[in-house]
Design a protein around this motif. Structure first.
Motif, PDB file in Angstrom:
ATOM      1  N   THR A   6       0.812  -1.212   0.000  1.00  0.00           N
ATOM      2  CA  THR A   6       0.000   0.000   0.000  1.00  0.00           C
ATOM      3  C   THR A   6       0.838   1.252   0.000  1.00  0.00           C
ATOM      4  O   THR A   6       0.312   2.352  -0.108  1.00  0.00           O
ATOM      5  N   TYR A  35      -2.357  -1.834  -7.976  1.00  0.00           N
ATOM      6  CA  TYR A  35      -1.968  -2.390  -6.672  1.00  0.00           C
ATOM      7  C   TYR A  35      -2.912  -3.510  -6.247  1.00  0.00           C
ATOM      8  O   TYR A  35      -2.480  -4.571  -5.778  1.00  0.00           O
ATOM      9  N   ALA A  66      -2.206  -7.497  -5.703  1.00  0.00           N
ATOM     10  CA  ALA A  66      -2.545  -8.192  -4.459  1.00  0.00           C
ATOM     11  C   ALA A  66      -3.360  -9.451  -4.741  1.00  0.00           C
ATOM     12  O   ALA A  66      -3.147 -10.502  -4.118  1.00  0.00           O
ATOM     13  N   ARG A  99      -8.130  -4.875   4.656  1.00  0.00           N
ATOM     14  CA  ARG A  99      -6.747  -4.465   4.856  1.00  0.00           C
ATOM     15  C   ARG A  99      -6.192  -3.590   3.738  1.00  0.00           C
ATOM     16  O   ARG A  99      -5.223  -2.863   3.974  1.00  0.00           O
ATOM     17  N   HIS A 100      -6.784  -3.649   2.551  1.00  0.00           N
ATOM     18  CA  HIS A 100      -6.173  -2.947   1.433  1.00  0.00           C
ATOM     19  C   HIS A 100      -7.122  -1.968   0.738  1.00  0.00           C
ATOM     20  O   HIS A 100      -6.742  -0.833   0.462  1.00  0.00           O
TER      21      HIS A 100
END
Length: 352
Positions: free
Chosen positions: A7, A244, A248, A261-262
């Protein structure tokens, strides 16, 4: 030692704990806060001047209004002159403004021209009810906007997204007082589930009759939530389509873990200011709702003060409400810097 996560946020590896790269120094943050407070003070002075000039441009003053209410016809020039001297309205405008400003800076808001009571005492009695209404609304508004926006953005293009987006757009297109009238007509008058007006006994607080808060809070949430919902949804959809997130997913991260979380931290960090705007919008929204439901908050007293040309009360209330708005945006800036690596990078480079 620190390493960058996917991140862009610094994460600890090994070695002693040190300040992450790119994280603003304490002195830099303090300097930023001082600059913002200085700018906020300049804005408050501008607000005070604007309110004062508008009051001076009115075709009547407090003395004229008070004498006209006695029912004795048009006041004579002698009566006006005597009352203006008693109220201090016969002095030059710059002197009156300077005296009010000096007292305000020392915590003395002056006396109400309408009731003769100290403005601070009147504000304290009424503002508590308004703050209660605004705090409950904000406590519901923020999580509702975040959850609905995240759900819609995480499933962009789906039926769920279309339903949430359509309802939010439709609700945003309708003034909040319309929802208030509909709620009164259905929930209060037709179904008789809740009171149509939010009256309180003299000296009682809203918690003595919590049922009177339901309709005003519902009206405010319905009126203010659509915009942040749409902003959170747009930011969530943008984050999901980023390289991103694709990376992931290729690394096996998915489901709830990917969202919590992201996706959510990045989407929420970009939505802090729209949420702050909705919280600031409570200042105007609460005034409308208090009038609609006859809720004994600050707006009723403020409207009476404007009608009576009660300059000390209106001036003090306007400056304090502006200060609340400035404070909310300052907190939003600091929160954005706390949760967003990109914002911290711009901050350390002096771009914000």
């Amino acid at each position: 030692m620190w390493a960058a996560s996917a991140t862009g946020c610094p994460v600890p590896t090994t070695g002693p704990i040190t300040r992450p790269p790119g994280w603003p120094r304490g002195s830099t943050v303090i300097g930023y806060i001082v600059r913002r407070i200085g700018g906020g003070i300049a804005v408050l002075v501008a607000v005070a001047l604007m309110v004062f000039v508008l009051f001076e441009s009115l075709d009547s003053d407090a003395a004229t209004v008070m004498l006209s209410r006695t029912g004795g016809g048009d006041p004579t020039p002698e009566q006006l002159a005597a009352l203006r001297a008693e109220l201090g309205l016969d002095r030059p405008a710059p002197i009156r403004f300077a005296e009010w400003m000096f007292g305000f800076l020392h915590g003395d808001f002056g006396d109400s021209l309408l009731s003769g009571r100290p403005v601070g005492e009147v504000l304290l009695g009424r503002a508590g009810n308004s703050v209660t209404l605004a705090a409950i609304t904000a406590a519901l508004l923020i999580p509702v906007a975040l959850v609905l926006g995240l759900v819609a953005g995480a499933r962009a293009g789906s039926r769920t997204d279309r339903v949430i987006s359509t309802v939010a757009l439709a609700a945003e297109s309708v003034p909040s007082f319309v929802f208030g009238v509909l709620l009164v007509a259905t929930v209060a008058l037709s179904l008789r589930l809740l009171p149509a007006v939010s009256l309180l006994p003299t000296g009682a607080g809203p918690w003595s009759r919590p049922e009177i808060l339901v309709l005003p809070v519902a009206c405010l949430v319905i009126g203010l939530a659509p915009h942040p919902v749409r902003m959170v949804r747009a930011q969530t959809a943008e984050v999901i389509s980023s390289a991103y997130i694709r990376t992931a997913r290729l690394n096996g991260v998915g489901g709830v873990r990917l969202l919590v979380r992201h996706i959510a931290p990045n989407a929420v960090s970009a939505s802090i200011h729209p949420l702050a705007g909705s919280v600031v919008g409570l200042i105007g929204g609460v005034a409308v709702v208090e009038t609609l439901f006859s809720y004994p908050g600050l707006s009723q007293e403020l409207l009476r003060a404007i009608e009576a040309r009660d300059f000390p009360f209106v001036q003090s209330a306007a400056v304090l409400m502006a200060a609340v708005g400035i404070g909310v945006y300052l907190v939003a800036d600091l929160l954005a810097m706390l949760v967003s690596p990109a914002t911290r990078l711009l901050f350390t480079k002096g771009r914000i």
